[in-house]
Design a protein around this motif. Structure first.
Motif, PDB file in Angstrom:
ATOM      1  N   ASP A 138      58.302  33.153 135.421  1.00 26.30           N
ATOM      2  CA  ASP A 138      58.882  31.810 135.554  1.00 26.30           C
ATOM      3  C   ASP A 138      59.395  31.561 136.974  1.00 26.30           C
ATOM      4  O   ASP A 138      59.310  30.451 137.497  1.00 26.30           O
ATOM      5  CB  ASP A 138      60.028  31.624 134.564  1.00 26.30           C
ATOM      6  N   PHE A 139      59.948  32.638 137.584  1.00 28.36           N
ATOM      7  CA  PHE A 139      60.456  32.486 138.955  1.00 28.36           C
ATOM      8  C   PHE A 139      59.321  32.511 139.977  1.00 28.36           C
ATOM      9  O   PHE A 139      59.458  31.932 141.060  1.00 28.36           O
ATOM     10  CB  PHE A 139      61.462  33.598 139.264  1.00 28.36           C
ATOM     11  N   LEU A 140      58.225  33.193 139.649  1.00 29.01           N
ATOM     12  CA  LEU A 140      57.104  33.279 140.582  1.00 29.01           C
ATOM     13  C   LEU A 140      56.208  32.041 140.532  1.00 29.01           C
ATOM     14  O   LEU A 140      55.650  31.624 141.551  1.00 29.01           O
ATOM     15  CB  LEU A 140      56.263  34.524 140.265  1.00 29.01           C
ATOM     16  N   VAL A 141      56.046  31.463 139.347  1.00 30.39           N
ATOM     17  CA  VAL A 141      55.167  30.296 139.172  1.00 30.39           C
ATOM     18  C   VAL A 141      56.018  29.048 139.054  1.00 30.39           C
ATOM     19  O   VAL A 141      56.896  28.981 138.201  1.00 30.39           O
ATOM     20  CB  VAL A 141      54.307  30.455 137.892  1.00 30.39           C
ATOM     21  N   PRO A 175      45.697  18.020 131.560  1.00 24.55           N
ATOM     22  CA  PRO A 175      45.173  19.230 130.897  1.00 24.55           C
ATOM     23  C   PRO A 175      44.685  20.269 131.901  1.00 24.55           C
ATOM     24  O   PRO A 175      44.867  21.477 131.686  1.00 24.55           O
ATOM     25  CB  PRO A 175      44.024  18.689 130.042  1.00 24.55           C
ATOM     26  N   GLU A 176      44.122  19.828 133.003  1.00 26.06           N
ATOM     27  CA  GLU A 176      43.616  20.756 134.011  1.00 26.06           C
ATOM     28  C   GLU A 176      44.756  21.526 134.673  1.00 26.06           C
ATOM     29  O   GLU A 176      44.685  22.734 134.882  1.00 26.06           O
ATOM     30  CB  GLU A 176      42.807  19.985 135.059  1.00 26.06           C
ATOM     31  N   GLU A 177      45.853  20.781 135.004  1.00 24.58           N
ATOM     32  CA  GLU A 177      47.019  21.428 135.634  1.00 24.58           C
ATOM     33  C   GLU A 177      47.652  22.444 134.678  1.00 24.58           C
ATOM     34  O   GLU A 177      48.041  23.541 135.084  1.00 24.58           O
ATOM     35  CB  GLU A 177      48.053  20.366 136.034  1.00 24.58           C
ATOM     36  N   ASP A 178      47.751  22.053 133.406  1.00 30.42           N
ATOM     37  CA  ASP A 178      48.346  22.957 132.419  1.00 30.42           C
ATOM     38  C   ASP A 178      47.495  24.218 132.256  1.00 30.42           C
ATOM     39  O   ASP A 178      48.016  25.330 132.180  1.00 30.42           O
ATOM     40  CB  ASP A 178      48.474  22.231 131.072  1.00 30.42           C
ATOM     41  N   ARG A 179      46.161  24.051 132.234  1.00 31.41           N
ATOM     42  CA  ARG A 179      45.262  25.182 132.092  1.00 31.41           C
ATOM     43  C   ARG A 179      45.371  26.132 133.276  1.00 31.41           C
ATOM     44  O   ARG A 179      45.426  27.352 133.119  1.00 31.41           O
ATOM     45  CB  ARG A 179      43.817  24.686 131.949  1.00 31.41           C
ATOM     46  N   MET A 180      45.453  25.573 134.492  1.00 26.89           N
ATOM     47  CA  MET A 180      45.570  26.400 135.707  1.00 26.89           C
ATOM     48  C   MET A 180      46.909  27.155 135.725  1.00 26.89           C
ATOM     49  O   MET A 180      46.964  28.324 136.104  1.00 26.89           O
ATOM     50  CB  MET A 180      45.440  25.523 136.951  1.00 26.89           C
ATOM     51  N   ARG A 181      47.973  26.470 135.312  1.00 34.83           N
ATOM     52  CA  ARG A 181      49.279  27.123 135.318  1.00 34.83           C
ATOM     53  C   ARG A 181      49.304  28.270 134.311  1.00 34.83           C
ATOM     54  O   ARG A 181      49.817  29.362 134.597  1.00 34.83           O
ATOM     55  CB  ARG A 181      50.368  26.105 134.999  1.00 34.83           C
ATOM     56  N   SER A 183      46.748  29.972 133.238  1.00 33.17           N
ATOM     57  CA  SER A 183      45.858  31.026 133.739  1.00 33.17           C
ATOM     58  C   SER A 183      46.566  31.876 134.788  1.00 33.17           C
ATOM     59  O   SER A 183      46.465  33.110 134.790  1.00 33.17           O
ATOM     60  CB  SER A 183      44.592  30.404 134.328  1.00 33.17           C
ATOM     61  N   THR A 184      47.308  31.193 135.680  1.00 40.73           N
ATOM     62  CA  THR A 184      48.065  31.920 136.715  1.00 40.73           C
ATOM     63  C   THR A 184      49.119  32.816 136.087  1.00 40.73           C
ATOM     64  O   THR A 184      49.296  33.975 136.482  1.00 40.73           O
ATOM     65  CB  THR A 184      48.739  30.922 137.682  1.00 40.73           C
ATOM     66  N   ARG A 185      49.840  32.278 135.079  1.00 47.48           N
ATOM     67  CA  ARG A 185      50.868  33.077 134.385  1.00 47.48           C
ATOM     68  C   ARG A 185      50.244  34.319 133.749  1.00 47.48           C
ATOM     69  O   ARG A 185      50.794  35.412 133.834  1.00 47.48           O
ATOM     70  CB  ARG A 185      51.558  32.239 133.307  1.00 47.48           C
ATOM     71  N   SER A 186      49.101  34.126 133.099  1.00 43.71           N
ATOM     72  CA  SER A 186      48.444  35.237 132.420  1.00 43.71           C
ATOM     73  C   SER A 186      48.048  36.333 133.406  1.00 43.71           C
ATOM     74  O   SER A 186      48.253  37.534 133.152  1.00 43.71           O
ATOM     75  CB  SER A 186      47.215  34.727 131.676  1.00 43.71           C
ATOM     76  N   LYS A 187      47.531  35.929 134.568  1.00 41.31           N
ATOM     77  CA  LYS A 187      47.136  36.914 135.585  1.00 41.31           C
ATOM     78  C   LYS A 187      48.351  37.663 136.130  1.00 41.31           C
ATOM     79  O   LYS A 187      48.311  38.879 136.338  1.00 41.31           O
ATOM     80  CB  LYS A 187      46.388  36.215 136.721  1.00 41.31           C
TER      81      LYS A 187
END
Length: 474
Positions: A138-141, A175-181, A183-187
């Motif tokens: 949460d602090f990184l993203v 939806p695209e922004e949510d998907r990217m966010r 995906s970044t969290r998962s990585k």
């Protein structure tokens, strides 16, 4: 080594365990082993009968340094029981009253509660780490974008004080922004789990609970009890937050501890801790011989000493003690008292207190054979400790049997000619013996020193023979 049902804690197994750490003193080991086994037996009884079975408290008599405290401490460690050691003399220190005798029961309760909380915290470390990783991410993203809700109202300010804030509203993400966010969290979560982000710096926000304690002074039974305003006001007082920058691995540790605290039930830990203290607690009262009245005509310290003995009576016999967590009964707490009784004898205790310690065992003074065994046999023995310490400097010690026997012989001689301090004399002797090697170790890497009989005699005999020097050094 704690076994939940106690079925494997037969007296012979308890004695075998104590043998790993304490040399000799078989009578004392047998007495405490039986006392411990009786606790297990009591649990198997009908509750009505179990209530009537009181622990058989033990009085250990013997010179200092022969293993009295170690036996009690290792016993508590074996069964994971709350253990408190108190010096009887501390209750006579201030005037005629000294410290409140019941304070040792309150100390026992605090110890038991901390033991239960520690075990609970260990059980929730895995989910706590998962939550900690989520918070670090949460602090990184960057979170969802927000927009201002306009001029703050009175109610929004009040909500802000309690941690709520409706002056900021989330903007709708595509939806695209949510998907990217996501995906970044998962990585990032995968990288955190693999430890690949450990050395990266992150700014985190941690909570600081307000601790405003007001101690209450004086009053019987109020020793060390106080009012904590933070506890009383609970959620009314806003929790202070502060931001800190640290490495990710340190942030995970801090946040894991914070999340683990949230996951445990503090009330349940307190309740279980109080029950554990009442059913399994062991209180070791050392130097009980120092509160024996010397019969010098009734005055001075003797008033205090007799007073302390009489204050101990109800606690040892079984009474209810008020603690800040509630009332605690001492009916089934095991009391182990110990004293050298050089200038007095157990029969000099007030008769009522003598009756509270029905089991009495005498511990033997240590001879040179036992002192030699103490140097080498117990787990993590004194010689093993010194070998390990100097090995860190790449200096190697080799203790020969002749050298060990010589150390023990000189230690016995010192105990006979001066004050008998038992096995504690060995610490002094070995420290003096290895002083030069310890001092020069960083400059003597790779060397090996053999501690044989002549090595010991060369370094210690001059000190032993010089009566003026040994008085201060040995």
């Amino acid at each position: 080594m704690f076994v939940e049902d106690g079925s494997t804690l037969v007296p012979s197994a308890i004695v075998s365990y104590l043998d790993r750490y304490i040399v000799g003193q078989d009578k004392a080991k047998r007495a405490v082993a039986i006392a411990l086994r009786n606790r297990f037996r009591r649990r198997m009884l009908d509750p009505e009968l179990a209530k009537e079975v009181a622990p058989k408290n033990i009085l250990m008599v013997g010179p200092t340094g022969v293993g009295k405290t170690e036996i009690a401490r290792r016993l508590a460690e074996l069964v994971n029981a709350p253990f408190v050691k108190v010096e009887a003399t501390k209750f006579t220190e201030v005037g005629y009253v000294g410290r409140d005798v019941e304070s040792m029961v309150r100390d026992l309760v605090e110890t038991a509660i901390q033991m239960v909380k520690k075990r609970m915290l260990e059980d929730v470390q895995t989910p706590a780490m998962e939550r900690a990783r989520d918070r670090v991410v949460d602090f990184l993203v960057p979170g969802k974008k927000t927009r201002s809700g306009g001029m703050p109202t009175f109610m929004s300010v009040i909500k802000g004080m309690s941690g709520e804030d409706d002056s900021q509203e989330e903007e709708q993400e595509t939806p695209e922004e949510d998907r990217m966010r996501q995906s970044t969290r998962s990585k990032l979560l995968d990288l955190l789990a693999q430890g690949k982000l450990d050395d990266r710096e992150v700014e985190i926000e941690i909570q600081e609970s307000p601790q405003m304690g007001i101690p209450i002074m004086g009053g019987a039974g109020m020793d060390e009890m106080g009012i904590n305003l933070g506890e009383m006001l609970g959620g009314l007082m806003p929790k202070k937050k502060k931001r800190k920058t640290m490495k990710v691995k340190d942030a995970l540790r801090v946040l894991q501890n914070e999340e683990a605290e949230k996951l445990i039930d503090v009330e349940a830990a307190t309740r279980m801790g109080m029950e554990k203290a009442q059913e399994e607690g062991i209180i070791f009262v050392d130097e009980i011989d120092k509160i024996v009245s010397k019969g010098s005509g009734g005055g001075g310290h003797d008033v205090s000493r007799d007073g302390v003995q009489r204050d101990l009576l109800p606690v040892v016999e079984g009474c209810t003690v008020q603690t800040k967590h509630g009332q605690v009964s001492t009916d089934h707490v095991l009391f182990i008292a110990a004293g050298a009784f050089h200038q007095s004898k157990p029969s000099d205790l007030v008769p009522e207190l003598q009756g509270r310690f029905p089991i009495r065992v005498e511990l033997e003074a240590l001879d040179k054979a036992q002192l030699a065994r103490i140097l080498t046999e117990p787990k993590h023995s004194l010689i093993e400790q010194y070998e390990a310490l100097l090995k860190t400097e790449e200096v190697y010690l080799v203790f020969e049997d002749e050298g060990v026997r010589e150390i023990a012989s000189l230690a016995e001689r010192m105990n006979l000619e001066m004050e008998n301090i038992g096995a504690r004399r060995l610490h002094t002797m070995v420290e003096q013996l290895l002083e030069d090697i310890s001092f020069e170790a960083p400059e003597r890497k790779g060397e090996t020193f053999t501690v044989d009989g002549s090595f010991v005699k060369d370094r210690l005999e001059p000190l032993v023979k010089d009566s003026d020097v040994r008085r201060y050094l040995l």
